[in-house]
Design an enzyme around this catalytic site. Structure first.
Site, PDB file in Angstrom:
ATOM      1  N   LYS A 130       4.262   8.855   8.935  1.00  0.00           N
ATOM      2  CA  LYS A 130       4.080   8.283  10.478  1.00  0.00           C
ATOM      3  C   LYS A 130       5.046   8.591  11.568  1.00  0.00           C
ATOM      4  O   LYS A 130       4.733   9.713  12.053  1.00  0.00           O
ATOM      5  CB  LYS A 130       3.902   6.417   9.921  1.00  0.00           C
ATOM      6  CG  LYS A 130       2.778   6.495   9.325  1.00  0.00           C
ATOM      7  CD  LYS A 130       2.433   4.860   8.957  1.00  0.00           C
ATOM      8  CE  LYS A 130       1.034   4.772   8.306  1.00  0.00           C
ATOM      9  NZ  LYS A 130       1.165   3.986   7.246  1.00  0.00           N
ATOM     10  N   TYR A 139       0.876  -1.208  -0.047  1.00  0.00           N
ATOM     11  CA  TYR A 139      -0.036   0.016   0.011  1.00  0.00           C
ATOM     12  C   TYR A 139       0.810   1.216   0.051  1.00  0.00           C
ATOM     13  O   TYR A 139       1.748   1.327   0.978  1.00  0.00           O
ATOM     14  CB  TYR A 139      -0.863  -0.107   1.435  1.00  0.00           C
ATOM     15  CG  TYR A 139      -1.696   1.158   1.364  1.00  0.00           C
ATOM     16  CD1 TYR A 139      -2.791   1.485   0.345  1.00  0.00           C
ATOM     17  CD2 TYR A 139      -1.621   1.916   2.395  1.00  0.00           C
ATOM     18  CE1 TYR A 139      -3.689   2.568   0.618  1.00  0.00           C
ATOM     19  CE2 TYR A 139      -2.354   3.281   2.449  1.00  0.00           C
ATOM     20  CZ  TYR A 139      -3.452   3.363   1.707  1.00  0.00           C
ATOM     21  OH  TYR A 139      -4.324   4.624   1.702  1.00  0.00           O
ATOM     22  N   ASP A 162       9.273   2.679  -0.124  1.00  0.00           N
ATOM     23  CA  ASP A 162       8.163   3.651   0.533  1.00  0.00           C
ATOM     24  C   ASP A 162       8.307   2.945   2.275  1.00  0.00           C
ATOM     25  O   ASP A 162       7.951   2.019   2.641  1.00  0.00           O
ATOM     26  CB  ASP A 162       6.923   2.995   0.204  1.00  0.00           C
ATOM     27  CG  ASP A 162       5.700   3.746   0.890  1.00  0.00           C
ATOM     28  OD1 ASP A 162       6.107   4.240   2.077  1.00  0.00           O
ATOM     29  OD2 ASP A 162       4.609   3.457   0.272  1.00  0.00           O
TER      30      ASP A 162
HETATM   31  C1  LIG Z   1       0.520   4.578   5.931  1.00  0.00           C
HETATM   32  C2  LIG Z   1       1.112   4.273   4.596  1.00  0.00           C
HETATM   33  C3  LIG Z   1       1.203   5.086   3.515  1.00  0.00           C
HETATM   34  C4  LIG Z   1       0.091   6.407   3.410  1.00  0.00           C
HETATM   35  O1  LIG Z   1       0.380   7.228   4.410  1.00  0.00           O
HETATM   36  P1  LIG Z   1      -0.866   8.201   4.650  1.00  0.00           P
HETATM   37  O2  LIG Z   1      -0.341   9.243   5.776  1.00  0.00           O
HETATM   38  O3  LIG Z   1      -1.899   7.354   5.397  1.00  0.00           O
HETATM   39  O4  LIG Z   1      -1.274   9.017   3.607  1.00  0.00           O
HETATM   40  C5  LIG Z   1       2.029   5.098   2.331  1.00  0.00           C
HETATM   41  N1  LIG Z   1       2.722   3.967   2.583  1.00  0.00           N
HETATM   42  C6  LIG Z   1       2.985   3.078   3.450  1.00  0.00           C
HETATM   43  C7  LIG Z   1       3.793   2.020   3.308  1.00  0.00           C
HETATM   44  C8  LIG Z   1       2.086   3.317   4.551  1.00  0.00           C
HETATM   45  O5  LIG Z   1       2.174   2.303   5.225  1.00  0.00           O
END
Ligand SMILES: *Cc1c(COP(=O)(O)O)cnc(C)c1O
Length: 429
Positions: free
Chosen positions: A266, A144, A238
């Site tokens: 995060k 994701y 990511d």
């Molecule tokens: C949570 C997450 C996102 C999205 O971040 P948001 O702050 O919710 O937009 C993107 N990539 C990864 C790997 C994530 O865990």
């Protein structure tokens, strides 16, 4: 355990909010029942509006790595509040957080702060396309990367939980440049590269966290990065979830792999909306105002968020809780396996640093397909028994449980008892 007030608020929330939540992962769709409403949190615990107290293994899906309202973070935020909220101009703290972040990742010379992980990733894709002059992107099934159009295909937890194959409202044109490969399957990447000459980037969660925890096997990341390099393709890590969570420098440090562009979020905001993307100078100089790739944000680098991020990362570096995380995760793994054996429940446990979760399957879980062999009904029963025994888990089989450095010995003892009761409940369902 009573959830009367939560239920009341849920009904009220349905009127003017969509499903009474502002992010679908907070709905309890896949575990049944209604979402809990939270009143407050402190340290390793979170309290709902009915005054039930739980050990928090959600941690706002990762950011609260020090636990809630750490003294030093709280103080930094309060101090920053005295000076104003947002200025539409640069502040000293942006430079300070940028240095902490760049120092933590090899070959990250510059960083741009944004407001969410989604924004960080969609900007990183634009940057990769700007830099290479190519259009196509390879992503992995089950990973994701936020909710931008181009990446809402085969996208893990939220979507897996709700069984939506992609999303309505995403035009075919928006995903026509997105190629899907399988995690831990280098051959599936090679096939795309053989077929397409215009691939700008490969984007990956170095450790999968949004299909449950899935680890790279047999030097997968190393091979992937070599493959990308040989073919003039940029590798985008990511690390929105794994950055500063598994190790100060993220998963790249642990697996000794350096991506061309790194996305963060995060933990770097310590509970406030901060995302970031960073790379070496040659790439970052494409970004406006230095270069021709446009990307902007009214609240980007927000002073309160920067103060929270600086305080969180500074304290994190000082605490260096990564060994503690490993130890607690290993204990939790032990509790899970012991109880599963005791009650003859088939599970597989995957863990990486402070991320861990059981899958209710006997299969080894190495990608999205094997993750989906899990019995989600069993997880639903397990989830509610954990809630009733005072442990707040993400309401989905396909989310990692997160550990905070605020966890105490008493917490782990409580976890052992809760896990045993929950596993027993699964065995008699
Ligand atoms: C949570 C997450 C996102 C999205 O971040 P948001 O702050 O919710 O937009 C993107 N990539 C990864 C790997 C994530 O865990």
């Amino acid at each position: 355990m009573k959830h009367k007030k939560s239920e009341k608020l849920y009904k009220k929330g349905l009127v003017n909010l969509v499903g009474a939540v502002n992010s679908p992962v907070r709905a309890f769709a896949s575990v049944g029942g209604n979402p809990l409403f939270i009143k407050k949190a402190k340290g390793s615990k979170i309290t709902d509006v009915d005054n039930n107290k739980y050990i928090d293994l959600v941690l706002s899906y990762g950011p609260m790595i020090l636990g809630h309202r750490h003294k030093k973070v709280q103080k930094a935020i309060e101090k920053s509040l005295q000076n104003g909220y947002t200025f539409g101009a640069s502040t000293k703290n942006e430079i300070k957080l940028a240095k902490i972040v760049c120092d933590a990742f090899p070959k990250m010379d510059k960083v741009r702060f944004v407001n969410s992980g989604t924004e960080a990733v969609l900007s990183a894709l634009r940057l990769a396309r700007a830099f290479t002059g190519k259009d196509k992107i390879i992503k992995f099934a089950g990973c994701y990367h936020g909710h931008s159009d181009a990446l809402l295909v085969a996208a893990g937890s939220g979507l897996a939980t709700l069984s939506i194959p992609g999303s309505k409202g995403v035009p075919n044109d928006a995903v026509k440049n997105t190629l899907i490969a399988e995690y831990n399957n280098l051959e599936s990447v090679k096939q795309h590269i053989k077929k397409h000459t215009d691939i700008a980037a490969i984007i990956i969660e170095p450790v999968g966290g949004n299909m449950g925890v899935v680890l790279p096997k047999d030097n997968f990341l190393k091979h992937l990065s070599e493959l990308a390099k040989e073919n003039g393709i940029l590798l985008i890590a990511d690390e929105v979830m794994t950055g500063f969570r598994s190790k100060f420098g993220g998963a790249q440090e642990l697996f000794n792999v350096t991506a061309d562009i790194t996305c963060l979020g995060k933990v770097i905001g310590g509970g406030f909306p901060v995302g970031a993307y960073g790379a070496r100078n040659e790439i970052m100089e494409m970004v406006s105002p230095l270069g021709a790739m446009y990307q902007a944000g009214t609240l980007s680098g927000n002073p309160i968020a920067m103060a929270s991020g600086i305080a969180t990362l500074t304290e994190l570096k000082k605490q260096n809780p990564y060994q503690k995380f490993d130890r607690i995760a290993s204990e939790i793994e032990g509790f899970l396996l012991k109880s599963a054996k005791k009650y003859s429940v088939e599970i597989t446990v995957n863990r990486f640093g402070s991320m861990i979760n059981p899958f209710f399957t006997s299969d080894e879980v190495v990608d999205f397909k094997t993750a989906q062999t899990s019995d989600t009904e069993k997880f639903g029963v397990f989830f509610w028994e954990m809630i009733n025994n005072g442990v707040f888990l993400p309401p989905s089989q396909f989310e990692a449980w997160f550990l905070s450095s605020a966890l105490t010995k008493k917490d782990t003892q409580k976890l052992e008892i809760a896990i045993d009761k929950a596993m027993e409940a699964v065995s008699i369902m």
